[in-house]
Design a protein around this motif. Structure first.
Motif, PDB file in Angstrom:
ATOM      1  N   MET A  14       0.828  -1.198   0.000  1.00 16.53           N
ATOM      2  CA  MET A  14       0.000   0.000   0.000  1.00 16.53           C
ATOM      3  C   MET A  14       0.867   1.255   0.000  1.00 16.53           C
ATOM      4  N   ARG A  15       1.947   1.239   0.803  1.00 21.94           N
ATOM      5  CA  ARG A  15       2.826   2.399   0.860  1.00 21.94           C
ATOM      6  C   ARG A  15       3.488   2.639  -0.498  1.00 21.94           C
ATOM      7  N   TYR A  16       3.859   1.525  -1.171  1.00 21.07           N
ATOM      8  CA  TYR A  16       4.476   1.654  -2.490  1.00 21.07           C
ATOM      9  C   TYR A  16       3.476   2.231  -3.484  1.00 21.07           C
ATOM     10  N   TYR A  17       2.222   1.780  -3.380  1.00 19.19           N
ATOM     11  CA  TYR A  17       1.182   2.279  -4.290  1.00 19.19           C
ATOM     12  C   TYR A  17       0.948   3.771  -4.083  1.00 19.19           C
ATOM     13  N   ILE A  18       0.863   4.188  -2.817  1.00 19.36           N
ATOM     14  CA  ILE A  18       0.623   5.608  -2.532  1.00 19.36           C
ATOM     15  C   ILE A  18       1.790   6.454  -3.031  1.00 19.36           C
ATOM     16  N   GLY A  19       3.019   5.964  -2.810  1.00 17.98           N
ATOM     17  CA  GLY A  19       4.187   6.716  -3.264  1.00 17.98           C
ATOM     18  C   GLY A  19       4.220   6.840  -4.782  1.00 17.98           C
ATOM     19  N   MET A  20       3.920   5.742  -5.480  1.00 18.14           N
ATOM     20  CA  MET A  20       3.901   5.787  -6.940  1.00 18.14           C
ATOM     21  C   MET A  20       2.809   6.712  -7.445  1.00 18.14           C
ATOM     22  N   LYS A  21       1.657   6.686  -6.780  1.00 22.11           N
ATOM     23  CA  LYS A  21       0.557   7.553  -7.184  1.00 22.11           C
ATOM     24  C   LYS A  21       0.923   9.019  -6.999  1.00 22.11           C
ATOM     25  N   LYS A  22       1.562   9.342  -5.874  1.00 25.23           N
ATOM     26  CA  LYS A  22       1.982  10.730  -5.657  1.00 25.23           C
ATOM     27  C   LYS A  22       2.990  11.165  -6.708  1.00 25.23           C
ATOM     28  N   PHE A  23       3.885  10.252  -7.086  1.00 30.22           N
ATOM     29  CA  PHE A  23       4.888  10.589  -8.089  1.00 30.22           C
ATOM     30  C   PHE A  23       4.230  10.835  -9.445  1.00 30.22           C
ATOM     31  N   LEU A  24       3.285   9.977  -9.828  1.00 34.80           N
ATOM     32  CA  LEU A  24       2.666  10.110 -11.144  1.00 34.80           C
ATOM     33  C   LEU A  24       1.772  11.336 -11.253  1.00 34.80           C
ATOM     34  N   THR A  25       1.189  11.760 -10.137  1.00 38.85           N
ATOM     35  CA  THR A  25       0.285  12.911 -10.176  1.00 38.85           C
ATOM     36  C   THR A  25       0.943  14.202  -9.729  1.00 38.85           C
ATOM     37  N   ALA A  26       2.237  14.158  -9.386  1.00 37.05           N
ATOM     38  CA  ALA A  26       2.946  15.371  -8.992  1.00 37.05           C
ATOM     39  C   ALA A  26       2.999  16.352 -10.160  1.00 37.05           C
ATOM     40  N   ARG A  27       2.938  17.621  -9.862  1.00 42.75           N
ATOM     41  CA  ARG A  27       2.895  18.633 -10.922  1.00 42.75           C
ATOM     42  C   ARG A  27       4.130  18.577 -11.808  1.00 42.75           C
ATOM     43  N   ILE A  28       5.304  18.391 -11.211  1.00 41.20           N
ATOM     44  CA  ILE A  28       6.528  18.371 -11.998  1.00 41.20           C
ATOM     45  C   ILE A  28       6.549  17.152 -12.927  1.00 41.20           C
ATOM     46  N   THR A  29       6.030  16.002 -12.428  1.00 44.24           N
ATOM     47  CA  THR A  29       5.980  14.799 -13.261  1.00 44.24           C
ATOM     48  C   THR A  29       5.067  15.011 -14.464  1.00 44.24           C
ATOM     49  N   VAL A  30       3.892  15.581 -14.224  1.00 45.29           N
ATOM     50  CA  VAL A  30       2.943  15.817 -15.311  1.00 45.29           C
ATOM     51  C   VAL A  30       3.524  16.787 -16.332  1.00 45.29           C
ATOM     52  N   LEU A  31       4.179  17.844 -15.863  1.00 43.59           N
ATOM     53  CA  LEU A  31       4.766  18.825 -16.780  1.00 43.59           C
ATOM     54  C   LEU A  31       5.863  18.197 -17.632  1.00 43.59           C
ATOM     55  N   VAL A  32       6.716  17.385 -17.006  1.00 43.33           N
ATOM     56  CA  VAL A  32       7.800  16.736 -17.756  1.00 43.33           C
ATOM     57  C   VAL A  32       7.239  15.779 -18.801  1.00 43.33           C
ATOM     58  N   LEU A  33       6.234  14.996 -18.424  1.00 41.49           N
ATOM     59  CA  LEU A  33       5.649  14.043 -19.364  1.00 41.49           C
ATOM     60  C   LEU A  33       5.014  14.742 -20.558  1.00 41.49           C
ATOM     61  N   PHE A  34       4.280  15.811 -20.302  1.00 45.31           N
ATOM     62  CA  PHE A  34       3.656  16.527 -21.411  1.00 45.31           C
ATOM     63  C   PHE A  34       4.692  17.274 -22.249  1.00 45.31           C
ATOM     64  N   LEU A  35       5.789  17.701 -21.631  1.00 46.43           N
ATOM     65  CA  LEU A  35       6.874  18.312 -22.399  1.00 46.43           C
ATOM     66  C   LEU A  35       7.511  17.286 -23.331  1.00 46.43           C
ATOM     67  N   LEU A  36       7.749  16.069 -22.814  1.00 49.79           N
ATOM     68  CA  LEU A  36       8.299  15.007 -23.660  1.00 49.79           C
ATOM     69  C   LEU A  36       7.337  14.650 -24.791  1.00 49.79           C
ATOM     70  N   LEU A  37       6.039  14.647 -24.491  1.00 51.45           N
ATOM     71  CA  LEU A  37       5.056  14.360 -25.530  1.00 51.45           C
ATOM     72  C   LEU A  37       5.070  15.440 -26.601  1.00 51.45           C
ATOM     73  N   ALA A  38       5.170  16.714 -26.182  1.00 48.31           N
ATOM     74  CA  ALA A  38       5.212  17.820 -27.149  1.00 48.31           C
ATOM     75  C   ALA A  38       6.459  17.729 -28.024  1.00 48.31           C
ATOM     76  N   VAL A  39       7.605  17.391 -27.417  1.00 47.54           N
ATOM     77  CA  VAL A  39       8.834  17.249 -28.192  1.00 47.54           C
ATOM     78  C   VAL A  39       8.701  16.114 -29.201  1.00 47.54           C
ATOM     79  N   SER A  40       8.091  15.005 -28.792  1.00 47.82           N
ATOM     80  CA  SER A  40       7.896  13.873 -29.699  1.00 47.82           C
ATOM     81  C   SER A  40       7.028  14.264 -30.885  1.00 47.82           C
ATOM     82  N   LEU A  41       5.963  15.002 -30.629  1.00 45.49           N
ATOM     83  CA  LEU A  41       5.090  15.427 -31.714  1.00 45.49           C
ATOM     84  C   LEU A  41       5.791  16.402 -32.656  1.00 45.49           C
ATOM     85  N   CYS A  42       6.633  17.274 -32.095  1.00 44.75           N
ATOM     86  CA  CYS A  42       7.405  18.193 -32.936  1.00 44.75           C
ATOM     87  C   CYS A  42       8.380  17.430 -33.832  1.00 44.75           C
ATOM     88  N   LEU A  43       8.950  16.348 -33.307  1.00 47.57           N
ATOM     89  CA  LEU A  43       9.857  15.540 -34.118  1.00 47.57           C
ATOM     90  C   LEU A  43       9.136  14.927 -35.314  1.00 47.57           C
TER      91      LEU A  43
END
Length: 438
Positions: A1-30
């Protein structure tokens, strides 16, 4: 449960979301900057002067981004992040719908009215009894609490099926000529495949019978349809009819009639040594009856460049090829070597070559789509739109009732746009006091 909560916090963290969408934007530009190829296709000549750089680009998958493991990983992480956010929004919407207890930031007012009478009044105003708070809890437009959930669910659905689409993408673009049987080979059909694409149940060949364009009075294309036959390897075939606005479902695939079409010119050449050769020159449909269509091609083994100008009607009275006239210019070494205008059956000298326009025929293009997930993507967009509509046009308003007759305390609150709905609260309280009719 602790591992699940930690992973969930990581995936929904603002910096994680911004980085993922930045990588997606770069991929689309390529994908916009580098021509995309199918998996297993030859290394393209993206950098003719640097084969090493072209090979590096190909090995990194930059020429087939949607089929690479790193793009699928980025898309998968975005999907997981959206799924976690969607689950949080579901719990939040459910909690707000059935929430109990005192309202935060609510505006209270004492009313000298019987609780039963006030309950009947707010029911007539569209407030529904939800929850079991002391004294009662009534909500108007409670489905508005689910707007953010549907918005996130739509994003997750669109992301999921977009991932399915790029993984299973399999499309084939083929150019066909009326009266000719076009076999579906790598030389005649441009193919794009995703990493999980299955084999399409394609026919062995396509024979275009008739092309039927229709135009408006201003010569703009109004409708385009065609008929022909799908030929099978073992013999026989299946007739078809397809239009720009009338796609064809065929053996689990969708066949689209593209709006690209024109006239194919069959040219017979004779060079200075008397050697004959043939060329098929495809020119696009002229944009108007008084404006020609243009195209270039190489002839004579790449020794010459042939530039064509095509009018559908020599008298400029029709956009249909009733009396087509083809003007050819032969270029060699950057110089004009000859020019000639021909109608069907005519011959002429074109610099060192002699050319005859033997016949003409329609040509067009089909797109055969065997990818999966398109319906899911549009479902996601529909959920996003529904979520936006609920968020902005179905705002929940809550009334709670406490106390007894003579000491009735009523609290009112709007989930959003509190000042906008304040007039509704004032009218409701005034109706309860008998100052106006409900």
């Amino acid at each position: 449960m602790r591992y699940y909560i930690g992973m969930k916090k990581f995936l929904t963290a603002r910096i994680t979301v911004l980085v993922l969408f930045l990588l997606l934007a770069v991929s689309l530009c390529l994908t916009l900057a580098i021509p995309q190829q199918s998996v297993g296709a030859p290394v393209p000549s993206l950098f003719p002067g640097s084969p090493f750089l072209a090979a590096v680009v190909h090995r990194a998958g930059l020429d087939h981004v949607f089929s690479t493991w790193w793009f699928l990983m980025v898309a998968g992480l975005i999907l997981l992040s959206l799924s976690c956010s969607t689950f949080d929004q579901y719990r939040l919407a459910r909690m707000r719908t059935v929430a109990e207890g005192r309202l935060r930031y609510a505006e209270e007012a004492p009313l000298a009215v019987a609780p039963a009478d006030f309950r009947r009044l707010i029911r007539r105003w569209g407030y529904l009894p939800i929850g079991t708070a002391e004294g009662g809890r009534y909500v108007k437009s409670p489905w508005g609490y689910w707007g953010n959930f549907l918005l996130h669910l739509g994003l997750a659905c669109a992301a999921l099926f977009a991932l399915v689409y790029v993984a299973t993408e399999h499309r084939l673009a083929v150019r066909v000529i009326a009266g000719e049987e076009t076999r579906l080979t790598p030389e005649t059909a441009a193919e794009r495949k995703g990493v999980l694409a299955s084999r399409l149940p394609l026919p062995a060949a396509i024979r275009l019978g008739e092309l039927e364009p229709a135009f408006w009075e201003n010569d703009q294309l109004r409708e385009l349809s065609s008929t022909g036959t799908f030929r099978y390897a073992g013999g026989g075939g299946e007739p078809y009819r397809i239009g720009v606005n009338d796609k064809l479902n065929y053996r689990g695939m969708i066949v689209y009639q593209k709006s690209t079409f024109g006239t194919a010119f069959y040219l017979d050449f004779t060079d200075v040594a008397g050697r004959p050769f043939k060329e098929l020159f495809l020119l696009p449909q002229p944009p108007r009856r008084d404006r020609p269509g243009y195209a270039d091609m190489t002839v004579g083994g790449g020794s010459y460049t042939l530039r064509g100008k095509y009018l559908a009607d020599a008298s400029r009275q029709s956009v249909l090829p009733r009396d087509p006239v083809l003007t050819l210019r032969l270029m060699g070494g950057g110089e004009l070597l000859g020019e000639v205008s021909l109608k069907t059956g005519e011959s002429g000298e074109l610099g060192p070559l002699r050319v005859t326009l033997r016949k003409t025929a329609w040509w067009t293009e089909y797109l055969i789509e065997g990818s999966r997930g398109v319906a899911g993507i549009f479902t996601g967009f529909a959920l996003i739109l529904l979520g936006v509509l609920l968020t902005y046009f179905s705002v929940p308003r809550v009334v709670t009732i406490a106390g007894e007759e003579g000491d009735l305390r009523v609290a009112w609150q709007s989930a959003r746009f509190n000042d906008f709905f304040r007039a509704e609260r004032d009218r409701l309280f005034a109706a309860a006091r008998g100052e106006e009719h409900a």
